[in-house]
Motif scaffolding. Structure first.
Motif, PDB file in Angstrom:
ATOM      1  N   ALA A 177       9.264   1.088  -3.847  1.00 34.58           N
ATOM      2  CA  ALA A 177       9.756   2.287  -2.858  1.00 34.58           C
ATOM      3  C   ALA A 177      11.218   3.269  -3.121  1.00 34.58           C
ATOM      4  N   MET A 178      10.532   3.058  -4.272  1.00 30.21           N
ATOM      5  CA  MET A 178      11.846   4.433  -5.187  1.00 30.21           C
ATOM      6  C   MET A 178      11.128   5.385  -4.316  1.00 30.21           C
ATOM      7  N   CYS A 179       9.842   5.651  -4.520  1.00 31.35           N
ATOM      8  CA  CYS A 179       9.307   6.930  -4.708  1.00 31.35           C
ATOM      9  C   CYS A 179       9.879   7.756  -3.374  1.00 31.35           C
ATOM     10  N   ALA A 180       9.711   6.170  -1.906  1.00 35.51           N
ATOM     11  CA  ALA A 180       9.894   7.045  -0.713  1.00 35.51           C
ATOM     12  C   ALA A 180      11.120   6.994  -0.305  1.00 35.51           C
ATOM     13  N   THR A 181      11.936   7.033  -0.958  1.00 34.42           N
ATOM     14  CA  THR A 181      13.363   6.746  -1.338  1.00 34.42           C
ATOM     15  C   THR A 181      14.306   8.192  -1.114  1.00 34.42           C
ATOM     16  N   MET A 182      13.335   8.278  -2.781  1.00 27.56           N
ATOM     17  CA  MET A 182      13.593   9.845  -3.223  1.00 27.56           C
ATOM     18  C   MET A 182      12.743  11.143  -2.546  1.00 27.56           C
ATOM     19  N   CYS A 183      11.800  11.103  -1.585  1.00 27.06           N
ATOM     20  CA  CYS A 183      11.231  12.128  -1.212  1.00 27.06           C
ATOM     21  C   CYS A 183      11.787  12.436  -0.500  1.00 27.06           C
ATOM     22  N   PRO A 184      12.245  13.775  -0.142  1.00 27.26           N
ATOM     23  CA  PRO A 184      13.167  14.857   0.688  1.00 27.26           C
ATOM     24  C   PRO A 184      12.657  15.242   2.051  1.00 27.26           C
ATOM     25  N   ASP A 185      10.992  15.252   1.939  1.00 31.35           N
ATOM     26  CA  ASP A 185      10.536  15.298   3.354  1.00 31.35           C
ATOM     27  C   ASP A 185       9.940  14.184   3.666  1.00 31.35           C
ATOM     28  N   VAL A 186       9.767  13.149   3.096  1.00 30.72           N
ATOM     29  CA  VAL A 186       9.784  11.952   3.737  1.00 30.72           C
ATOM     30  C   VAL A 186       8.466  12.001   4.004  1.00 30.72           C
ATOM     31  N   CYS A 187       6.946  12.023   2.625  1.00 37.61           N
ATOM     32  CA  CYS A 187       5.820  12.537   2.945  1.00 37.61           C
ATOM     33  C   CYS A 187       5.472  10.808   2.555  1.00 37.61           C
ATOM     34  N   ILE A 188       5.691   9.824   2.053  1.00 37.72           N
ATOM     35  CA  ILE A 188       5.384   8.444   1.326  1.00 37.72           C
ATOM     36  C   ILE A 188       5.955   7.501   2.140  1.00 37.72           C
ATOM     37  N   THR A 189       4.353   6.508   2.095  1.00 35.72           N
ATOM     38  CA  THR A 189       5.205   5.611   3.111  1.00 35.72           C
ATOM     39  C   THR A 189       4.472   4.127   2.006  1.00 35.72           C
ATOM     40  N   VAL A 190       4.896   3.392   1.946  1.00 34.43           N
ATOM     41  CA  VAL A 190       5.234   2.035   1.229  1.00 34.43           C
ATOM     42  C   VAL A 190       5.522   0.984   2.484  1.00 34.43           C
ATOM     43  N   SER A 191       3.775   0.126   2.207  1.00 38.42           N
ATOM     44  CA  SER A 191       3.537  -1.465   2.781  1.00 38.42           C
ATOM     45  C   SER A 191       3.403  -2.217   2.668  1.00 38.42           C
ATOM     46  N   GLU A 192       3.239  -3.183   2.958  1.00 35.84           N
ATOM     47  CA  GLU A 192       1.827  -4.892   2.549  1.00 35.84           C
ATOM     48  C   GLU A 192       0.817  -4.504   2.151  1.00 35.84           C
ATOM     49  N   LYS A 193       0.487  -4.745   1.107  1.00 40.09           N
ATOM     50  CA  LYS A 193      -1.267  -5.053   0.983  1.00 40.09           C
ATOM     51  C   LYS A 193      -2.001  -5.446   2.158  1.00 40.09           C
ATOM     52  N   ASP A 194      -2.447  -4.945   2.650  1.00 38.36           N
ATOM     53  CA  ASP A 194      -4.091  -5.718   4.344  1.00 38.36           C
ATOM     54  C   ASP A 194      -4.527  -7.062   3.597  1.00 38.36           C
ATOM     55  N   MET A 234       0.579  -0.899  -0.452  1.00 40.88           N
ATOM     56  CA  MET A 234      -0.074  -0.006   0.047  1.00 40.88           C
ATOM     57  C   MET A 234       1.134   1.262  -0.100  1.00 40.88           C
ATOM     58  N   LEU A 235       0.420   2.107  -0.840  1.00 45.88           N
ATOM     59  CA  LEU A 235       1.536   4.158  -0.779  1.00 45.88           C
ATOM     60  C   LEU A 235       0.757   5.006  -0.411  1.00 45.88           C
ATOM     61  N   SER A 236       0.975   5.241   0.614  1.00 45.47           N
ATOM     62  CA  SER A 236      -0.104   6.413   1.314  1.00 45.47           C
ATOM     63  C   SER A 236       0.885   7.616   1.017  1.00 45.47           C
ATOM     64  N   ILE A 237       0.531   8.705   1.015  1.00 44.24           N
ATOM     65  CA  ILE A 237       1.227   9.785   0.705  1.00 44.24           C
ATOM     66  C   ILE A 237       0.269  11.429   1.812  1.00 44.24           C
ATOM     67  N   ASP A 238       1.627  12.208   2.481  1.00 43.08           N
ATOM     68  CA  ASP A 238       1.357  12.888   3.374  1.00 43.08           C
ATOM     69  C   ASP A 238       0.754  13.837   2.533  1.00 43.08           C
ATOM     70  N   TYR A 239      -0.159  14.365   2.302  1.00 44.42           N
ATOM     71  CA  TYR A 239      -0.762  15.403   1.089  1.00 44.42           C
ATOM     72  C   TYR A 239       0.393  16.659   1.603  1.00 44.42           C
ATOM     73  N   GLU A 240      -0.067  16.883   3.378  1.00 42.53           N
ATOM     74  CA  GLU A 240       0.209  18.127   3.543  1.00 42.53           C
ATOM     75  C   GLU A 240       1.617  18.295   3.758  1.00 42.53           C
ATOM     76  N   ARG A 241       2.810  17.834   4.241  1.00 43.25           N
ATOM     77  CA  ARG A 241       3.813  17.783   4.383  1.00 43.25           C
ATOM     78  C   ARG A 241       4.636  17.288   2.499  1.00 43.25           C
ATOM     79  N   CYS A 242       3.660  17.480   1.462  1.00 44.47           N
ATOM     80  CA  CYS A 242       4.068  16.752   0.085  1.00 44.47           C
ATOM     81  C   CYS A 242       4.293  18.291  -0.064  1.00 44.47           C
TER      82      CYS A 242
END
Length: 68
Positions: free
Chosen positions: A51-68, A1-9
């Motif tokens: 998790a390339m997106c989470a690794t690249m994000c300088p503001d740590v806005c992206i979380t990648v986890s296993e599917k529920d 699951m991919l989630s983004i903290d839109y307020e920090r982005c």
């Protein structure tokens, strides 16, 4: 699951640039509280959780986890 903290982005687009599936894109119609256009998930089902997106994000806005 991919989630983004839109307020920090800050809409830098680095995550979208490195996504191998091209499922991330800046949303030009939406602003967060800081006044930035945050990135949106276009097709969450296509995410391979690399998790390339989470690794690249300088503001740590992206979380990648296993599917529920």
């Amino acid at each position: 699951m991919l989630s983004i903290d839109y307020e920090r982005c800050k809409g830098c687009g680095l995550c979208a640039a490195v996504c191998p599936k091209k499922i991330l894109a800046l949303n030009s119609k939406r602003l967060n509280l800081k006044g930035y256009n945050p990135v949106d998930i276009i097709d969450p089902e296509a995410c391979i959780r690399c998790a390339m997106c989470a690794t690249m994000c300088p503001d740590v806005c992206i979380t990648v986890s296993e599917k529920d």
